[in-house]
Enzyme design. Structure first.
Site, PDB file in Angstrom:
ATOM      1  N   TYR A 217      -1.678  -0.005  10.268  1.00 20.52           N
ATOM      2  CA  TYR A 217      -1.738  -0.449   9.051  1.00 20.52           C
ATOM      3  C   TYR A 217      -0.294  -0.318   8.053  1.00 20.52           C
ATOM      4  O   TYR A 217       0.252  -0.928   7.371  1.00 20.52           O
ATOM      5  CB  TYR A 217      -2.958   0.204   8.077  1.00 20.52           C
ATOM      6  CG  TYR A 217      -3.281  -0.180   6.762  1.00 20.52           C
ATOM      7  CD1 TYR A 217      -3.570  -1.586   6.451  1.00 20.52           C
ATOM      8  CD2 TYR A 217      -2.859   0.458   5.753  1.00 20.52           C
ATOM      9  CE1 TYR A 217      -3.775  -2.066   5.283  1.00 20.52           C
ATOM     10  CE2 TYR A 217      -3.128   0.156   4.327  1.00 20.52           C
ATOM     11  CZ  TYR A 217      -3.433  -1.207   4.138  1.00 20.52           C
ATOM     12  OH  TYR A 217      -3.770  -1.819   3.040  1.00 20.52           O
TER      13      TYR A 217
ATOM     14  N   SER B 277       0.678  -1.265  -0.045  1.00 17.88           N
ATOM     15  CA  SER B 277      -0.029  -0.145   0.002  1.00 17.88           C
ATOM     16  C   SER B 277       0.827   1.119   0.066  1.00 17.88           C
ATOM     17  O   SER B 277       2.030   1.184   0.486  1.00 17.88           O
ATOM     18  CB  SER B 277      -0.862  -0.009   1.246  1.00 17.88           C
ATOM     19  OG  SER B 277      -1.526   1.328   1.320  1.00 17.88           O
TER      20      SER B 277
END
Length: 242
Positions: free
Chosen positions: A157, A144
């Site tokens: 995250y 990501s």
């Protein structure tokens, strides 16, 4: 260009929805036999119906990736049935809390690491020998942009995706003198359930669909790919270090 995946065996995690589902569908359409892994049997069955309707082939594996022994057994089962694996797509992940680091509960942080990092490492470990049995093993590890941006409140995250990229680069280096190629992917903003959870006020119609994003990831599974240890940036269709 779309790769010819005829006769190739692909393992895709998080295959019941979002980008993982679209990757599974597109790989099956290109001739791969897809081993589809997800927690939800219903989602897997719907995927299988669509793959079968398009004359593709799939094997369904309902599995919670926090079941470490289950992940380990998966590699053994693939070895017994097929003796090799051509493609690994480690896509399954959870967002976790969007919260100041000091406010994140330990169990929530550990859950993010268990799915996003530990399960990915277990998948690498259980499939490594199988991928080396392929003439052109390919591992696609979903990362990501959060791994680089490290936005405030995205600590769990972001840390998990940075760790995943580090694992992928390390694995690529260890396999440098073999046919195995390992790359990470930054899919960018995508119209998925996870994105809606992270950005509830965002208009999903302004985002690329999961299908269009998957279409730019699937070529990394092709035998012609020579890059390894890099990050593929879907929004620009380029390697981040170019």
């Amino acid at each position: 260009m779309k790769p010819d995946l005829s006769g190739r065996l692909a393992l895709v995690t998080g295959a019941s929805r979002g980008i993982g589902r679209e990757i599974a569908l597109q790989m099956a359409a290109l001739g791969a036999h897809v081993i589809a892994v997800a927690r939800t049997p219903g989602g897997l069955e719907e995927l299988d119906d669509e793959i079968t309707a398009a004359s593709g082939q799939a094997t369904l594996v309902p599995l919670d990736l926090t079941d470490g022994e289950g992940v380990d057994r998966l590699g053994g089962a693939i070895h017994e049935r097929w003796g090799k694996l051509d493609i690994l797509v480690a896509n399954a992940a959870i967002l976790g809390p969007i919260s100041p680091i000091g406010h994140i509960k330990a169990k929530d942080f550990e859950a993010v690491m268990a799915i996003n990092v530990t399960a990915t490492w277990r998948l690498m470990r259980t499939t490594e020998r199988l991928l080396h049995e392929s003439d052109a093993g390919r591992a696609i590890i979903m990362s990501s942009g959060a791994a680089q941006t490290c936005k405030p409140f995205w600590g769990a995250y972001s840390a998990s995706k940075a760790a995943v990229e580090a694992l992928a680069r390390t694995w690529a280096g260890e396999a440098q003198n073999t046919p195995l190629r390992v790359n990470s992917v930054d899919p960018g903003r995508t119209r998925t359930r996870m994105r809606a959870q992270a950005m509830p006020g965002e208009d999903p119609e302004t985002l690329p669909t999961a299908a269009s994003v998957a279409e730019k990831i699937v070529p990394l599974a092709g035998p012609s790919i020579i890059e390894t240890g890099r990050v593929w940036h879907v929004p620009t269709t380029s390697w981040l270090d170019d």
